[in-house]
Motif scaffolding. Structure first.
Motif, PDB file in Angstrom:
ATOM      1  N   ALA A 263       0.829  -1.203   0.000  1.00  0.00           N
ATOM      2  CA  ALA A 263       0.000   0.000   0.000  1.00  0.00           C
ATOM      3  C   ALA A 263       0.868   1.258   0.000  1.00  0.00           C
ATOM      4  O   ALA A 263       0.591   2.231  -0.727  1.00  0.00           O
ATOM      5  N   ALA A 264       1.929   1.233   0.799  1.00  0.00           N
ATOM      6  CA  ALA A 264       2.844   2.381   0.836  1.00  0.00           C
ATOM      7  C   ALA A 264       3.521   2.577  -0.509  1.00  0.00           C
ATOM      8  O   ALA A 264       3.637   3.721  -1.009  1.00  0.00           O
ATOM      9  N   ALA A 265       3.968   1.467  -1.129  1.00  0.00           N
ATOM     10  CA  ALA A 265       4.621   1.572  -2.434  1.00  0.00           C
ATOM     11  C   ALA A 265       3.648   2.107  -3.488  1.00  0.00           C
ATOM     12  O   ALA A 265       4.012   2.935  -4.337  1.00  0.00           O
ATOM     13  N   MET A 266       2.407   1.642  -3.415  1.00  0.00           N
ATOM     14  CA  MET A 266       1.410   2.090  -4.385  1.00  0.00           C
ATOM     15  C   MET A 266       1.135   3.588  -4.237  1.00  0.00           C
ATOM     16  O   MET A 266       0.998   4.311  -5.237  1.00  0.00           O
ATOM     17  N   MET A 267       1.065   4.081  -3.008  1.00  0.00           N
ATOM     18  CA  MET A 267       0.831   5.509  -2.792  1.00  0.00           C
ATOM     19  C   MET A 267       1.981   6.347  -3.348  1.00  0.00           C
ATOM     20  O   MET A 267       1.772   7.392  -3.966  1.00  0.00           O
ATOM     21  N   ILE A 269       4.058   5.501  -5.771  1.00  0.00           N
ATOM     22  CA  ILE A 269       4.048   5.469  -7.241  1.00  0.00           C
ATOM     23  C   ILE A 269       2.935   6.355  -7.782  1.00  0.00           C
ATOM     24  O   ILE A 269       3.129   7.158  -8.719  1.00  0.00           O
ATOM     25  N   GLY A 270       1.744   6.240  -7.218  1.00  0.00           N
ATOM     26  CA  GLY A 270       0.619   7.042  -7.692  1.00  0.00           C
ATOM     27  C   GLY A 270       0.870   8.528  -7.516  1.00  0.00           C
ATOM     28  O   GLY A 270       0.486   9.343  -8.373  1.00  0.00           O
ATOM     29  N   ARG A 271       1.502   8.919  -6.392  1.00  0.00           N
ATOM     30  CA  ARG A 271       1.717  10.340  -6.116  1.00  0.00           C
ATOM     31  C   ARG A 271       2.838  10.925  -6.946  1.00  0.00           C
ATOM     32  O   ARG A 271       2.694  12.002  -7.553  1.00  0.00           O
ATOM     33  N   PHE A 272       3.988  10.222  -6.952  1.00  0.00           N
ATOM     34  CA  PHE A 272       5.181  10.824  -7.561  1.00  0.00           C
ATOM     35  C   PHE A 272       5.406  10.419  -9.014  1.00  0.00           C
ATOM     36  O   PHE A 272       6.144  11.081  -9.729  1.00  0.00           O
ATOM     37  N   VAL A 273       4.786   9.317  -9.460  1.00  0.00           N
ATOM     38  CA  VAL A 273       4.956   8.913 -10.858  1.00  0.00           C
ATOM     39  C   VAL A 273       3.817   9.460 -11.718  1.00  0.00           C
ATOM     40  O   VAL A 273       4.039  10.004 -12.793  1.00  0.00           O
ATOM     41  N   HIS A 274       2.576   9.318 -11.204  1.00  0.00           N
ATOM     42  CA  HIS A 274       1.432   9.743 -12.002  1.00  0.00           C
ATOM     43  C   HIS A 274       0.811  11.043 -11.522  1.00  0.00           C
ATOM     44  O   HIS A 274      -0.093  11.561 -12.181  1.00  0.00           O
ATOM     45  N   GLY A 275       1.261  11.562 -10.383  1.00  0.00           N
ATOM     46  CA  GLY A 275       0.724  12.812  -9.871  1.00  0.00           C
ATOM     47  C   GLY A 275      -0.759  12.765  -9.583  1.00  0.00           C
ATOM     48  O   GLY A 275      -1.469  13.758  -9.807  1.00  0.00           O
ATOM     49  N   PHE A 288      -7.328  -0.953  -2.329  1.00  0.00           N
ATOM     50  CA  PHE A 288      -6.309  -2.001  -2.400  1.00  0.00           C
ATOM     51  C   PHE A 288      -6.251  -2.786  -1.087  1.00  0.00           C
ATOM     52  O   PHE A 288      -6.182  -4.019  -1.092  1.00  0.00           O
ATOM     53  N   ALA A 289      -6.264  -2.052   0.043  1.00  0.00           N
ATOM     54  CA  ALA A 289      -6.186  -2.720   1.351  1.00  0.00           C
ATOM     55  C   ALA A 289      -7.389  -3.626   1.562  1.00  0.00           C
ATOM     56  O   ALA A 289      -7.262  -4.765   2.037  1.00  0.00           O
ATOM     57  N   VAL A 290      -8.579  -3.139   1.217  1.00  0.00           N
ATOM     58  CA  VAL A 290      -9.781  -3.955   1.368  1.00  0.00           C
ATOM     59  C   VAL A 290      -9.704  -5.191   0.471  1.00  0.00           C
ATOM     60  O   VAL A 290     -10.113  -6.288   0.847  1.00  0.00           O
ATOM     61  N   ALA A 291      -9.154  -5.009  -0.744  1.00  0.00           N
ATOM     62  CA  ALA A 291      -9.023  -6.132  -1.671  1.00  0.00           C
ATOM     63  C   ALA A 291      -8.047  -7.173  -1.152  1.00  0.00           C
ATOM     64  O   ALA A 291      -8.254  -8.387  -1.297  1.00  0.00           O
ATOM     65  N   ALA A 292      -6.951  -6.709  -0.521  1.00  0.00           N
ATOM     66  CA  ALA A 292      -5.900  -7.629  -0.090  1.00  0.00           C
ATOM     67  C   ALA A 292      -6.238  -8.349   1.203  1.00  0.00           C
ATOM     68  O   ALA A 292      -5.745  -9.448   1.469  1.00  0.00           O
ATOM     69  N   ILE A 293      -7.095  -7.743   2.058  1.00  0.00           N
ATOM     70  CA  ILE A 293      -7.428  -8.360   3.352  1.00  0.00           C
ATOM     71  C   ILE A 293      -8.432  -9.497   3.132  1.00  0.00           C
ATOM     72  O   ILE A 293      -9.506  -9.268   2.590  1.00  0.00           O
ATOM     73  N   PRO A 294      -8.087 -10.712   3.538  1.00  0.00           N
ATOM     74  CA  PRO A 294      -9.036 -11.835   3.390  1.00  0.00           C
ATOM     75  C   PRO A 294     -10.073 -11.819   4.514  1.00  0.00           C
ATOM     76  O   PRO A 294      -9.963 -12.550   5.491  1.00  0.00           O
ATOM     77  N   GLU A 295     -11.101 -10.960   4.352  1.00  0.00           N
ATOM     78  CA  GLU A 295     -12.099 -10.822   5.406  1.00  0.00           C
ATOM     79  C   GLU A 295     -12.763 -12.156   5.752  1.00  0.00           C
ATOM     80  O   GLU A 295     -13.153 -12.396   6.891  1.00  0.00           O
ATOM     81  N   GLY A 296     -12.901 -13.008   4.770  1.00  0.00           N
ATOM     82  CA  GLY A 296     -13.605 -14.273   5.003  1.00  0.00           C
ATOM     83  C   GLY A 296     -12.760 -15.347   5.654  1.00  0.00           C
ATOM     84  O   GLY A 296     -13.286 -16.402   6.022  1.00  0.00           O
ATOM     85  N   LEU A 297     -11.434 -15.108   5.830  1.00  0.00           N
ATOM     86  CA  LEU A 297     -10.576 -16.170   6.330  1.00  0.00           C
ATOM     87  C   LEU A 297     -10.915 -16.599   7.756  1.00  0.00           C
ATOM     88  O   LEU A 297     -11.014 -17.805   8.014  1.00  0.00           O
ATOM     89  N   VAL A 708      -5.378  -6.242  -9.529  1.00  0.00           N
ATOM     90  CA  VAL A 708      -6.118  -5.400 -10.471  1.00  0.00           C
ATOM     91  C   VAL A 708      -6.001  -3.934 -10.076  1.00  0.00           C
ATOM     92  O   VAL A 708      -5.722  -3.045 -10.904  1.00  0.00           O
ATOM     93  N   ILE A 709      -6.197  -3.621  -8.789  1.00  0.00           N
ATOM     94  CA  ILE A 709      -6.136  -2.227  -8.320  1.00  0.00           C
ATOM     95  C   ILE A 709      -4.704  -1.710  -8.389  1.00  0.00           C
ATOM     96  O   ILE A 709      -4.449  -0.565  -8.776  1.00  0.00           O
ATOM     97  N   LEU A 710      -3.745  -2.565  -8.014  1.00  0.00           N
ATOM     98  CA  LEU A 710      -2.339  -2.162  -8.054  1.00  0.00           C
ATOM     99  C   LEU A 710      -1.911  -1.797  -9.470  1.00  0.00           C
ATOM    100  O   LEU A 710      -1.271  -0.757  -9.699  1.00  0.00           O
TER     101      LEU A 710
END
Length: 901
Positions: A263-267, A269-275, A288-297, A708-710
């Motif tokens: 999540a930190a890496a994605m932020m 990249i999104g901020r400094f690469v794509h503005g 992304f965090a919601v997608a990665a967390i296995p709520e059902g586990l 997908v989100i990443l």
């Protein structure tokens, strides 16, 4: 005014090894007991004769403790994030999962407190005590050290007593020591190093008087009794975390670090690469965090284990704590009590030896079904056998009765065995008109019983049974083939030694004609020796097979019993527990002399432990656990409760087990059958296999969504999924498809492989790489479908609806792949063997259609109705995913994968 009394003044250490006069002097008492005033002062000093209740953790703290889990922290963090976003639907769904998990855990908790309550329930409620020079009945809770108590048959001993008088006293101590035969008691001091089972000068609280009369001085009450010491051991034994708990904790910590790092890496990249705008970037990162967390586990794990509990119950194994279902699958050592667990706890005559012949007796327990067959000569039996059976029938106070539950013993186990063998031989003296004229009851000093019987013709005979050496000393002849002959003492000594070496309890039979009207000790002389019975508490036949299966599965079985070493070795050989001609046996006395470090050095090499105490059992379990062993401990007596609490899996007997033992255990066997443990271990392995299959199946859902989100953020694309749609896919697959794998049948050869290691991750690195590749496959298909639909000019919500359908149907295809991780799913077997698969698939399709076409779902999740043609894309990608994963399995199919699948 009487001097105050302190607790220290009322102690008499090792009373069993001291003369009665010394014990009475130490406790400042006499044969007339105490006065009421003195008893009151002592009660104030030592407290009531009850076991103290352990301090209980408040219910609200016990409930909150079930949220102390890394995966639950992830869930709560996700809920907090969604609350900040004001997505309250997501918040309540996530919180519901966490709360349900905690409620189930809380409902299964409390076994330590219940174990102590079960032990407290063993104490007597009333006692016959000498106060102010007369006998009176008082509540047992008011007994104090120095009180003089009397005992009669059927009484529950109200406190620990140093016996001062004992007449033919026998006490059933099975619940305390594991001994299957009532212990004979006397008043003489015993050795200072004697274990609990050898302290014949003591009567212990909670045990039951089988026969005889006695008086004793109270030496210990409440927590200072032997049962009190066991309660303390239960409270201090300490429960262990299960292998699954450790693995899930480790997995949750790693998953948390990975999610936060990405999540930190994605932020960045999104901020400094794509503005990207900060608000939009934060929304994407939360998605992304919601997608990665296995709520059902957590729910998946809990429900899978709960399903396992139901399936094990059908196999007669009742589970009291969910993680124990899985822990059984990793058991490496089973420590079993002997009496009532490996054996039937029903004494049985196995051998008969007369001066003429030897006989084997078939049939087990108290059911009078079986044959008596001669094992030498021409196979015929004669008067020699009839004479021995007559003693078994007539010199006997036990009865065997039949009811709806089978044959039951009324009386003592040894006499019950003799009554049954007489019935097997067709001997019924009462039916033949024989009546008893007089009786000389069994006495622990003389070690024999005699009856004076009169036949239908008026003739009388003195019939005697008892210890072989005592009857041989009183015999002058034996019954040979042609009549009375000279007694061959050397022959009988050899036979006694032979039967004893087989672990049989040996009793002798003798008789002589008589014209007496009553019988005394001096009349029991000049007997005619008739023969010997060899008696054994027989092994359960199904337990023999179960032990062999455990050995094939790489599981050691160790017998820990209160019985003597010779009996334990004989039973262990008969059960196939040991194969050596001279197996190593460790007795309680030898174990006492070993330090814990020394015990660790030998504990894995010893399979038979004899004359053990509760403290010894805990030491053995701890020593095994120090080597990384996962230990299952079985038992039925209160003496087993501390070790069951300490073991990784405590297994109690449901029929003959005490309440204390059942409450201390994680598993209760409804049929008291050791073979059920084997079935439970097999079931535990199957459940763990299916749990790992379910996790391997579930993770690509999260992996594909987060990928997908990443990718969308890294390349500056529109998000193919919204956070609420991510949650929908996670929950709908977890609730429908994931649970289907919990019903998978056992893999072939599941009991031929060694126990799994209790360490490491819940899924191997190889499986994790497999999950990542499948995540790329499903995520790539989702991105491709999203791009294709957007290229046709469709609106964003339509493309996202197609993306959700690709994820859902892709997971359905992957479910079929996961049914057989060790082999190809390109077989007809993938379509059969588990009906739940198809019910789950139907549920998924139904929910997905509701998601797509029901208006209020369109409003909640921003979904849109799709045309029939639009479904071809998700279906096509699902089929492609199935064949692609099968190709991956074919490439990776190797011994390493097979071992971990």
């Amino acid at each position: 005014m009487a001097a105050p009394v302190s607790e220290a003044d009322l102690e008499s250490p090792r009373s069993y090894a001291r003369p009665v006069d010394e014990v009475a002097a130490a406790l400042r008492t006499s044969a007339d007991g105490l006065s009421s005033d003195e008893a009151g002062r002592r009660l104030d000093a030592v407290g009531p004769n009850v076991l103290p209740e352990a301090k209980r953790t408040p219910a609200w703290l016990r409930f909150l403790s079930h949220f102390n889990d890394t995966l639950i922290y992830i869930l709560l963090a996700a809920a907090a994030i969604k609350a900040v976003m004001a997505d309250w639907l997501d918040v309540w769904v996530i919180l519901a999962v966490a709360i349900i998990n905690a409620v189930i855990g809380y409902a299964q908790e409390g076994r330590a407190e219940k174990a102590l309550a079960g032990i407290r329930g063993m104490l007597s409620s009333d006692a016959s005590v000498r106060r102010d020079g007369s006998w009176r009945s008082v509540p047992a809770a008011e007994l104090v050290p120095g009180d003089v108590v009397r005992l009669s048959p059927g009484d529950k001993v109200p406190a620990d007593l140093r016996l001062v008088q004992a007449s033919q006293l026998r006490i059933d101590e099975a619940a305390l020591t594991g001994e299957s035969v009532p212990a004979s008691k006397h008043t003489d001091p015993v050795d200072a190093d004697a274990g609990v089972g050898d302290r014949a000068s003591m009567a212990f609280s909670g045990t039951i008087v089988s026969a005889g009369q006695a008086r004793g001085i109270v030496t210990g009450t409440g927590a200072r009794t032997e049962i009190g010491k066991i309660q303390e051991l239960v409270g201090g034994a300490g429960a262990l975390t299960t292998p699954l708990t450790k693995q899930l904790d480790a997995f949750g910590r790693v998953l948390t670090l990975v999610i936060l790092g990405m999540a930190a890496a994605m932020m960045l990249i999104g901020r400094f690469v794509h503005g990207m705008p900060f608000g939009e970037l934060v929304s994407a990162t939360i998605g992304f965090a919601v997608a990665a967390i296995p709520e059902g586990l957590p729910a998946l794990v809990t429900i899978t284990l709960a399903i396992g509990v139901q399936q094990m119950a059908r196999r007669r194994a009742i589970t009291r704590k969910l993680p124990a279902v899985e822990t059984l699958g990793s058991v490496t050592t089973v420590c079993s009590d002997k009496t009532g667990t490996l054996t039937k706890n029903e004494m049985t005559v196995r051998r008969i030896v007369t001066p003429v012949a030897r006989y084997d007796v078939s049939g087990l327990g108290y059911e009078p079904a079986g044959e008596i067959e001669r094992t030498d000569g021409d196979g015929r039996s004669g008067g020699d056998l009839s004479a021995v059976l007559a003693i078994a029938d007539l010199c006997n106070d036990a009865n065997i009765v039949s009811d709806d539950d089978g044959w039951k013993l009324v009386g003592e186990p040894t006499e019950g065995a003799l009554r049954v063998v007489a019935m097997k031989g067709g001997h019924d003296g009462e039916a033949e008109g024989v009546r008893r004229v007089d009786v000389l009851p069994f006495d622990s000093e003389n070690k024999f019983m005699a009856t004076l019987n009169e036949g239908a013709d008026g003739s009388r005979a003195l019939l005697v049974k008892g210890a072989p050496d005592r009857l041989l000393d009183r015999s002058t002849r034996q019954r040979g083939a042609a009549g009375p002959e000279e007694l061959d003492r050397e022959f009988w000594d050899a036979v006694i030694a032979e039967l004893s070496a087989e672990g049989l309890r040996v009793l002798a039979a003798a008789r002589k004609p008589s014209r007496l009207d009553e019988v005394g000790i001096d009349d029991v002389d000049e007997l005619e020796f008739l023969g010997l019975w060899g008696i054994l508490d027989p092994p359960r036949p199904e337990a023999v097979e179960a032990i062999a299966d455990c050995h094939r599965a790489g599981i050691r079985v160790k017998m820990i019993t209160g019985d003597h070493a010779g009996t334990a070795v004989a039973i262990s050989r008969e059960m196939g527990l040991v194969s050596d001609d001279e197996p190593r046996v460790l007795t309680g006395g030898e174990l006492e002399s070993l330090s814990q470090e020394k015990l660790k050095d030998v504990v894995r090499d010893v399979d038979v432990y004899a004359r053990t105490s509760p403290e010894h059992k805990i030491r053995i379990v701890r020593a095994l656990q120090s080597h990384g062993e996962v230990v299952a401990m079985t038992g039925d007596g209160v003496n087993d409760a501390p070790a069951l609490t300490r073991a990784n899996v405590g297994v109690a007997m449901g029929i003959k087990g005490t309440e204390a033992t059942k409450e201390a255990a994680e598993i209760v066997l409804a049929d008291d059958n050791f073979a059920t443990i084997r079935s439970a271990i097999r079931e535990g392995r199957r459940i763990y296999d299916n749990l790992r299959k379910s996790i391997v199946f579930l993770l690509p859902t999260n992996g594909a969504q987060s990928l997908v989100i990443l990718v969308a953020v890294v390349f500056g694309l529109a998000l193919p999924l919204s956070p609420v749609q991510v949650l929908w896919v996670n929950m709908v697959t977890a609730v429908t498809l994931s649970l289907a794998l919990a019903y998978e049948p056992a893999e072939p050869g599941i009991m031929s492989r060694p126990p799994r290691s209790s360490g490491g991750s819940i899924i191997s690195l190889r499986e994790l790489l497999f999950v990542l590749i499948v995540s790329v496959m499903i995520g790539g298909a989702t991105l491709a479908a999203f791009a294709i639909v957007r290229a046709t000019g469709a609106e964003l919500d339509v493309a996202r609806t197609v993306s959700v359908s690709v994820l859902a149907l892709g997971q359905l295809a992957f479910l079929l792949n996961c049914r057989f991780l060790r082999r190809s799913s390109l077989t007809r077997d993938v379509l059969r063997g588990n009906r739940v698969i198809w019910w789950s698939a139907a549920a998924l399709v139904g929910l997905q259609l509701i998601y797509t076409y029901v208006p209020f779902m369109n409003a909640l999740f921003d979904s849109r109705p799709l045309s029939a043609q639009a479904w071809l894309l998700p279906l096509g990608f699902a089929v492609a995913i199935f064949f692609a994963v099968e190709g991956l399995k074919a490439l990776w199919r190797a011994p390493e994968l097979d071992a971990n699948a």
